[in-house]
Every structure is written in structure tokens, then in C-alpha cells.
Design an enzyme around this catalytic site. Structure first.
Site, PDB file in Angstrom:
ATOM      1  N   SER A 121       0.793  -1.227   0.000  1.00  0.00           N
ATOM      2  CA  SER A 121       0.000   0.000   0.000  1.00  0.00           C
ATOM      3  C   SER A 121       0.826   1.278   0.000  1.00  0.00           C
ATOM      4  CB  SER A 121      -0.940   0.014   1.210  1.00  0.00           C
ATOM      5  OG  SER A 121      -1.850  -1.048   1.113  1.00  0.00           O
ATOM      6  N   SER A 122       2.016   1.240   0.586  1.00  0.00           N
ATOM      7  CA  SER A 122       2.785   2.485   0.689  1.00  0.00           C
ATOM      8  C   SER A 122       4.250   2.273   0.340  1.00  0.00           C
ATOM      9  CB  SER A 122       2.667   3.070   2.109  1.00  0.00           C
ATOM     10  OG  SER A 122       3.181   2.153   3.041  1.00  0.00           O
TER      11      SER A 122
END
Length: 199
Positions: free
Chosen positions: A9-10
């Protein structure tokens, strides 16, 4: 061709475990992406879907790596199958031992629907935990919010210029979607600047 798709996600999260697992399976090519699974704004995934041909296979560690929005995941799976390709979630049973094809497909569909539901629920829990964390930080007076990257006082000269350019376009009455296309900036940023103008 057998493709692998790995996602976190990041930018500070690590793709190594997914890449190692997919490499061990001998996939022909791995598509790696660092982007939220909450929506389909993922250029690497779009690139992978665009090159699919009949009989190709995409291998993904788990359904939530494909996405956390049940509707988006459904649309991706339909897109893959419409191209005559297949998608293989490594954490789900394949039901290969089931002789009857209709029964096998039914069991696969039920399992996928359950996993989509669980992924969407986990996404809700993540957002709720974030909301609670922000509320507690605000109570303690330590919440700073995200740093402003585009504004009249930011150190980065290019971003400051773009801020004023977006402001000018908004004042000229240019629609937000058109400003997104003209500047390449996000709709969220342009809406924020628009809200500043209306205050």
C-alpha cells in the site's frame, strides 16, 4: 505467459516476500506496485491487464493484494476472464481435485466472494483505526495532519508555481476535471485549493 502481481500500500512497505514467493513459482514476469488497493488508480495493474492474452495466468499472493474494494476486485476478475486469461490466488484452494467443472467453478466463486468480503471488511477496519488514531491525536494536541506539498509558502518552487497556476485556472472557471488533465495533479489537491478560494 504466467505473470505475477505484487502490491503493497505504501512506499515504505517491502515487496520482497511477495516477489520471492512469485519467483519461486517460476513466473515469467512480475509486475510490482506500491499503491493503495482501495481503488483502481494503479498504473502497473492497468499495464498488466492491457497485455493479457488468452491462456495467460496472473498469480497473486492473496486477493487483498489485488484490491480491497469488492466491486473493483470483481471488475478486475471479469476483465481477466473476458480476455480468456485466468487469475490464481495462492492463498485459496484451487479445487483441482473436484472432477465436475461446474462444481469446481461454483466452489471457486464462493471462495472468491468470501475473500472479497473479508478484504473489504479489513479495509473498513483500517479506516476506522486511522480515524480513531487521528481523533486521539487531536485530543492530545499532537495531530499535525499531512504536510502541505502545494501552497503559497512551500519551499519547492515548482510546486508553489503549480499551486498558483491551479488557483488561476479555478478563478478562470475551468472545470476541475479539465484542470486535472492540464496540470497532471490530483482531483483531491485541486478541490482543496478550490475550497481555499471559497473561504
Amino acid at each position: 505467459m504466467i505473470y505475477g502481481y505484487a502490491r503493497v500500500s505504501s512506499k515504505d512497505q517491502n515487496l520482497a516476500r511477495q516477489i520471492q514467493t512469485l519467483s519461486d513459482l517460476g513466473v515469467d514476469r512480475i509486475f510490482k506496485e506500491k499503491a493503495s488497493g482501495a481503488n483502481l488508480s494503479r498504473p502497473v495493474l492497468k499495464q498488466l491487464l492491457a497485455i493479457l492474452k488468452p491462456e495467460d495466468v496472473i498469480k497473486v499472493i492473496s486477493l487483498d493484494r489485488l484490491g480491497r474494494n469488492a466491486k473493483d476486485v470483481t471488475n478486475i476478475i471479469i476483465n481477466v476472464r473476458d480476455k480468456g486469461a485466468n487469475i490464481d490466488f495462492l492463498d485459496m484452494p484451487s479445487y483441482k481435485e473436484v472432477q465436475d467443472e461446474n462444481t469446481r467453478n461454483l466452489l471457486s466463486s464462493i471462495t472468491i466472494e468470501l475473500q472479497k468480503y473479508l478484504a473489504a471488511e479489513e479495509r473498513k477496519k483500517i479506516l476506522e483505526r486511522q480515524r480513531q488514531g487521528i481523533a486521539l491525536a487531536k485530543q492530545r494536541g499532537v495531530y499535525q495532519g499531512r504536510p502541505i506539498l502545494y501552497g503559497p509558502d512551500v519551499a519547492n518552487l515548482d510546486r508553489r508555481k503549480q499551486y498558483f497556476e491551479i488557483k488561476r485556472l479555478l478563478k478562470a472557471g475551468i472545470p476541475i476535471r479539465q484542470i486535472v488533465q492540464l496540470t497532471g495533479r490530483s482531483m483531491t489537491l485541486i478541490r482543496r485549493i478550490k475550497n481555499e478560494l471559497s473561504k
